[in-house]
Scaffold this motif. Structure first.
Motif, PDB file in Angstrom:
ATOM      1  N   UNK A 151       0.875  -1.292   0.074  1.00 41.85           N
ATOM      2  CA  UNK A 151       0.163   0.012  -0.164  1.00 41.85           C
ATOM      3  C   UNK A 151       1.059   1.271   0.164  1.00 41.85           C
ATOM      4  N   UNK A 152       2.001   1.247   0.674  1.00 41.69           N
ATOM      5  CA  UNK A 152       2.801   2.193   0.889  1.00 41.69           C
ATOM      6  C   UNK A 152       3.637   2.771  -0.474  1.00 41.69           C
TER       7      UNK A 152
ATOM      8  N   UNK B 128       4.035   5.634  -5.327  1.00 48.46           N
ATOM      9  CA  UNK B 128       3.893   5.655  -6.731  1.00 48.46           C
ATOM     10  C   UNK B 128       2.684   6.566  -7.270  1.00 48.46           C
ATOM     11  N   UNK B 129       1.595   6.592  -6.772  1.00 54.33           N
ATOM     12  CA  UNK B 129       0.555   7.458  -7.189  1.00 54.33           C
ATOM     13  C   UNK B 129       0.916   8.936  -6.878  1.00 54.33           C
ATOM     14  N   UNK B 130       1.358   9.267  -5.735  1.00 55.78           N
ATOM     15  CA  UNK B 130       1.770  10.423  -5.285  1.00 55.78           C
ATOM     16  C   UNK B 130       2.997  10.954  -6.009  1.00 55.78           C
ATOM     17  N   UNK B 131       4.045  10.068  -6.363  1.00 57.45           N
ATOM     18  CA  UNK B 131       4.956  10.772  -7.236  1.00 57.45           C
ATOM     19  C   UNK B 131       4.865  10.821  -8.458  1.00 57.45           C
ATOM     20  N   UNK B 132       3.913   9.998  -9.174  1.00 57.19           N
ATOM     21  CA  UNK B 132       3.226  10.529 -10.489  1.00 57.19           C
ATOM     22  C   UNK B 132       2.463  11.611 -10.764  1.00 57.19           C
ATOM     23  N   UNK B 133       1.665  11.869  -9.525  1.00 58.06           N
ATOM     24  CA  UNK B 133       0.987  13.262  -9.400  1.00 58.06           C
ATOM     25  C   UNK B 133       1.999  14.477  -9.408  1.00 58.06           C
TER      26      UNK B 133
ATOM     27  N   UNK C 274      10.810   9.532 -13.397  1.00 55.86           N
ATOM     28  CA  UNK C 274      10.363   8.110 -13.614  1.00 55.86           C
ATOM     29  C   UNK C 274      11.679   7.175 -12.644  1.00 55.86           C
ATOM     30  N   UNK C 275      12.702   7.596 -13.017  1.00 56.14           N
ATOM     31  CA  UNK C 275      13.910   7.003 -12.287  1.00 56.14           C
ATOM     32  C   UNK C 275      13.825   7.180 -10.745  1.00 56.14           C
ATOM     33  N   UNK C 276      13.430   8.425 -10.487  1.00 59.08           N
ATOM     34  CA  UNK C 276      13.476   8.768  -9.065  1.00 59.08           C
ATOM     35  C   UNK C 276      12.241   7.745  -8.261  1.00 59.08           C
ATOM     36  N   UNK C 277      11.074   7.807  -8.826  1.00 56.96           N
ATOM     37  CA  UNK C 277      10.004   6.901  -8.595  1.00 56.96           C
ATOM     38  C   UNK C 277      10.563   5.463  -8.506  1.00 56.96           C
TER      39      UNK C 277
END
Length: 457
Positions: free
Chosen positions: A21-22, A27-32, A195-198
């Motif tokens: 879940x984390x 991932x969602x927050x990073x993409x946003x 994307x690399x950071x994510x």
């Protein structure tokens, strides 16, 4: 599934779900965040480039204005202005262009073949009337116009953002522009880095999950090993207690036979002997009958004594293991055709009851097996004391046997298993070396630290 495995699973599943879940939330927050950053950077970059374009055009119009103020509106001044504008450039694809307000090309430094052509009806890849839009924007006070144009450095059509203004006295449109594929490449690089950071963050989370599962597994293994050691110690203690209980019961039975049954038989023997004395002058048949009864009583008394001795020889408790082994060898030699030798090596020491009992029972079982199966002529029993261990070696020159096959057969080798279990119960070892026709060698050993531990227990 064992309880410990269930507990580890119950601990691991919530951990993995939480980390999953984390990871999903990150991932969602990073993409946003990356999307917003992309928009902000793109807007900031475009604003900076637009300001840059406007500044370039202002420089160009300032130069034209200065020439006009110095030389007037003559054709020579206009030609000089066009020549100077054609020399201005920045970067590989930064240049100026000049059109009249009817769409005719007056100057194009990167495509001089267009000079003199009227491009009023020109349309770009999207069908937009490129020159008409540029002139309309210039007439309205100047501004930005997106369109497609051939890129000088690659020769391919690319999106471009132009900035145009008019020179009213000369009915000119002066402009420049930047190609947006450079901006697209820059933003794509930013997206790739984001994307690399994510991906790196997700790998860290995966590494933490693997570490957590590894720690849980290691904890489970450690607990299993700890419990195994505790269980093994308890089993050894239980085995010693069972053996000791057996020995205590045997000792009790031996005392009962000696003190009870033996005394009764002795009393009966004395009474019969007295009766025989009184009837010495009577009938011969009565005397013979009593003599037979007396003989049977003597046999019974001897048998009870033998049973009592086999159950628990008193010498084992009074004089110790070496004396008990010597008595065992002597008695067995008297009833066997084999020659038995018993040797004691090293400095003798007082031994715990469990050690004396286990080694004596191993010796008893060994000589019993030799008498039943070995057909041996010579038997050596050696008890060795040294600083590192206590060792009992029993060798015979009998027919031997296949030790591996006997131990694998559940219907055979019970005596060997009993000897091995007795030694294991006190922390010792038991080994069998034998082969068909090569005799048998049994080794029972107890480390010195195990002897000391049992002595303190």
């Amino acid at each position: 599934m064992r309880l410990k495995a269930k507990l580890i699973l119950l601990a691991a599943v919530p951990l993995l779900l939480s980390l999953a879940l984390i990871a999903a939330a990150v991932r969602t927050q990073s993409q946003e965040l990356a999307r917003r950053e992309h928009l902000l950077v793109e807007q900031a970059y475009m604003a900076a480039r637009q300001a840059e374009l406007k500044h370039y055009v202002e420089l160009a119009t300032g130069m034209v204005r200065a020439l006009r103020e110095q030389g007037g509106n003559t054709a020579d001044v206009q030609r000089e202005a066009l020549r100077l504008l054609s020399l201005l450039s920045y970067g590989d694809d930064g240049y100026f262009f000049v059109y009249d307000l009817q769409g005719r090309v007056l100057m194009h430094s990167r495509q001089p073949d267009l000079v003199g052509q009227n491009l009023w009806t020109l349309r770009d890849l999207e069908g937009q009337q490129t020159i008409q839009q540029l002139i309309a924007r210039a007439r309205s006070g100047g501004g930005y116009v997106p369109y497609f144009w051939r890129k000088p450095s690659s020769g391919l059509m690319a999106r471009k953002l132009g900035y145009v203004v008019t020179v009213p006295d000369w009915d000119w449109m002066i402009g420049t522009g930047l190609y947006l594929d450079d901006i697209d490449a820059t933003m794509a690089e930013l997206d790739r880095q984001a994307g690399g950071h994510i991906q790196t963050t997700l790998l860290w989370i995966a590494g933490i999950a693997a570490l957590g599962i590894g720690l849980l597994t290691a904890s489970g293994v450690w607990l299993n090993l700890s419990e195994h050691k505790v269980t093994d110690a308890k089993l050894r203690l239980l085995a010693r207690q069972v053996v000791q209980s057996q020995e205590d019961e045997r000792a009790h039975l031996a005392r009962e036979l000696h003190d009870g049954t033996s005394q009764t038989l002795v009393s009966a023997k004395l009474q019969i002997e007295a009766a025989m004395d009184k009837l010495g002058r009577g009938e011969r048949a009565v005397v013979l009958s009593l003599a037979k009864a007396l003989a049977r009583l003597n046999d019974s008394l001897d048998e009870v004594r033998r049973i009592s001795h086999r159950l628990r020889p008193a010498m084992l408790d009074t004089l110790g293991l070496p004396a008990a082994l010597e008595l065992l060898g002597r008695e067995w030699g008297e009833h066997s055709s084999a020659r038995v030798r018993v040797r004691i090596e090293g400095t003798q020491s007082d031994l715990p009851v469990e050690v004396k009992t286990a080694l004596f029972r191993v010796a008893q079982e060994a000589v019993t097996n030799i008498s039943k199966h070995a057909d041996a002529l010579e038997v050596d029993i050696v008890l060795s004391f040294d600083a590192h261990s206590l060792r009992l070696d029993i060798r015979d020159d009998g027919c031997g046997f296949d030790a591996a096959a006997v131990q694998l057969d559940p219907r055979r080798g019970i005596g060997l298993r009993n000897m091995r279990e007795r030694m294991a119960s006190i922390g010792g070892r038991f080994e069998v070396h034998s082969g068909a026709g090569s005799g048998t060698w049994l080794v029972a050993s107890v480390p010195a630290d195990a002897v000391e531990r049992l002595r303190k227990a």
